[in-house]
Design a protein around this motif. Structure first.
Motif, PDB file in Angstrom:
ATOM      1  N   LYS A 254       0.837  -1.197   0.105  1.00  0.00           N
ATOM      2  CA  LYS A 254       0.118   0.043  -0.037  1.00  0.00           C
ATOM      3  C   LYS A 254       0.754   1.384  -0.044  1.00  0.00           C
ATOM      4  O   LYS A 254       0.595   2.184  -0.959  1.00  0.00           O
ATOM      5  CB  LYS A 254      -0.889  -0.158   1.046  1.00  0.00           C
ATOM      6  CG  LYS A 254      -1.661   1.212   1.581  1.00  0.00           C
ATOM      7  CD  LYS A 254      -2.512   1.107   2.962  1.00  0.00           C
ATOM      8  CE  LYS A 254      -3.353   2.400   2.902  1.00  0.00           C
ATOM      9  NZ  LYS A 254      -4.153   2.386   4.187  1.00  0.00           N
ATOM     10  N   TYR A 255       1.772   1.440   0.802  1.00  0.00           N
ATOM     11  CA  TYR A 255       2.679   2.422   0.971  1.00  0.00           C
ATOM     12  C   TYR A 255       3.655   2.526  -0.114  1.00  0.00           C
ATOM     13  O   TYR A 255       4.186   3.543  -0.536  1.00  0.00           O
ATOM     14  CB  TYR A 255       3.284   2.354   2.346  1.00  0.00           C
ATOM     15  CG  TYR A 255       2.162   2.983   3.365  1.00  0.00           C
ATOM     16  CD1 TYR A 255       1.552   4.104   3.573  1.00  0.00           C
ATOM     17  CD2 TYR A 255       1.756   1.777   4.376  1.00  0.00           C
ATOM     18  CE1 TYR A 255       0.502   4.403   4.383  1.00  0.00           C
ATOM     19  CE2 TYR A 255       0.749   2.161   5.232  1.00  0.00           C
ATOM     20  CZ  TYR A 255      -0.035   3.525   5.377  1.00  0.00           C
ATOM     21  OH  TYR A 255      -0.787   3.673   6.254  1.00  0.00           O
ATOM     22  N   ARG A 258       2.014   4.324  -2.636  1.00  0.00           N
ATOM     23  CA  ARG A 258       1.875   5.506  -2.631  1.00  0.00           C
ATOM     24  C   ARG A 258       3.171   6.149  -2.678  1.00  0.00           C
ATOM     25  O   ARG A 258       3.072   7.465  -3.117  1.00  0.00           O
ATOM     26  CB  ARG A 258       1.405   5.656  -1.116  1.00  0.00           C
ATOM     27  CG  ARG A 258       0.999   7.238  -0.650  1.00  0.00           C
ATOM     28  CD  ARG A 258       0.715   7.487   0.592  1.00  0.00           C
ATOM     29  NE  ARG A 258      -0.593   6.685   0.926  1.00  0.00           N
ATOM     30  CZ  ARG A 258      -1.178   6.650   2.088  1.00  0.00           C
ATOM     31  NH1 ARG A 258      -0.744   7.193   3.060  1.00  0.00           N
ATOM     32  NH2 ARG A 258      -2.345   6.032   2.331  1.00  0.00           N
TER      33      ARG A 258
END
Length: 288
Positions: A254-255, A258
């Protein structure tokens, strides 16, 4: 392996025999190392494939925000599948940070009301004097500061789902009105005598024992049984440690997305020996 010397006839037959034996042992070690590396790469690929397959399954069943594959979590997801199509009231119980709101949202997403509103109220975050107005609305001039008519959360959730988080914090004097809504699907706004009828499915959550509160006369017995039609107990992460690798991969990816990075795998030793904060856990959902 090759060795060389500048001197002519530098190696005797004994040297060659000794070096041959050494080379054979080194060859075995190198071969084992290569096979171990190949097995590790294959296991990492299988783990990644499993993670993305489970990710697709979660999206297909509206469980995209609920991360885990342990038996205890599977039991919770099965309960969601059973109760979601019905309009039964659900009481979601679990410690703070276990993802009770995500469970409620999953129930809504799998229900026939999924195209209608999902309205949530944190009963612990609203001052007691304003909670009745927040839930049921009020008429203009019904109390000091009521300068305009306000629509309550029950009206906003009409034909949809209302999620009451920390339902144990609802004061005793307000509980009879909540009980009436559950029984009759009707109520009056503050300052009004006109009865409002709604069609709302109620989901409630608590991190305290309502049974104990009932015994201590801090919560109405009849309201408790109206809420506890279909109970779901959400286990904390310490009771489903098998889900930690999935959570680690989920948050890492997820990060990484990002930040525009690519993380293909995470060595097990990195997260197995990472320090933890005393008294806190990794939440078993997608929130940090």
């Amino acid at each position: 392996m090759s060795l060389g010397r500048r001197n002519e006839n530098a190696f005797s037959e004994a040297d060659v025999g000794f070096l041959t034996q050494v080379a054979s042992q080194i060859a075995i070690g190198v071969e084992n190392a290569l096979e171990y590396g190949q097995m590790t790469d294959a296991n990492d690929r299988l783990a990644e494939q499993k993670f993305y397959l489970e990710d697709e399954i979660r999206f297909a069943h509206n469980f995209e925000e609920i991360i885990g594959n342990s038996l205890k979590l599977k039991a919770v997801l099965e309960s969601i599948r059973i109760v979601a199509p019905a309009d039964s009231t659900v009481l979601i119980q679990g410690e703070t940070g276990t993802g009770k709101e995500l469970i409620a949202r999953a129930i809504h997403n799998l229900s026939s009301r999924k195209d209608q509103a999902f309205v949530k109220v944190n009963c612990a975050a609203i001052p007691l004097g304003l909670l009745e107005s927040e839930l049921f609305g009020h008429e203009k001039g019904s109390f000091t500061g009521a300068i305009a008519k306000r629509t309550g959360r029950f009206e906003l959730a009409d034909k949809g789902t209302l999620f009451l988080d920390e339902v144990g914090d609802i004061p005793l004097e307000l509980q009879p009105k909540l009980l009436r809504v559950l029984q009759e699907q009707e109520f009056e706004r503050l300052g009004s005598t006109r009865t409002q009828r709604v069609d709302v499915r109620l989901l409630a959550a608590t991190n305290v024992s309502l049974t104990q509160m009932v015994a201590e006369r801090k919560f109405r017995n009849d309201l408790y049984y109206r809420l506890n039609v279909f109970p779901i107990d959400v286990p904390p992460l310490r009771d489903r440690r098998d889900d930690i690798p999935l959570l680690v991969r989920y948050f890492a990816n997820k990060y990484a997305r990002r930040m525009g990075k690519q993380i293909e795998s995470i060595p097990r030793k990195r997260w197995m020996h990472s320090p933890t904060i005393p008294g806190r856990e990794i939440s078993g959902n997608c929130r940090t």
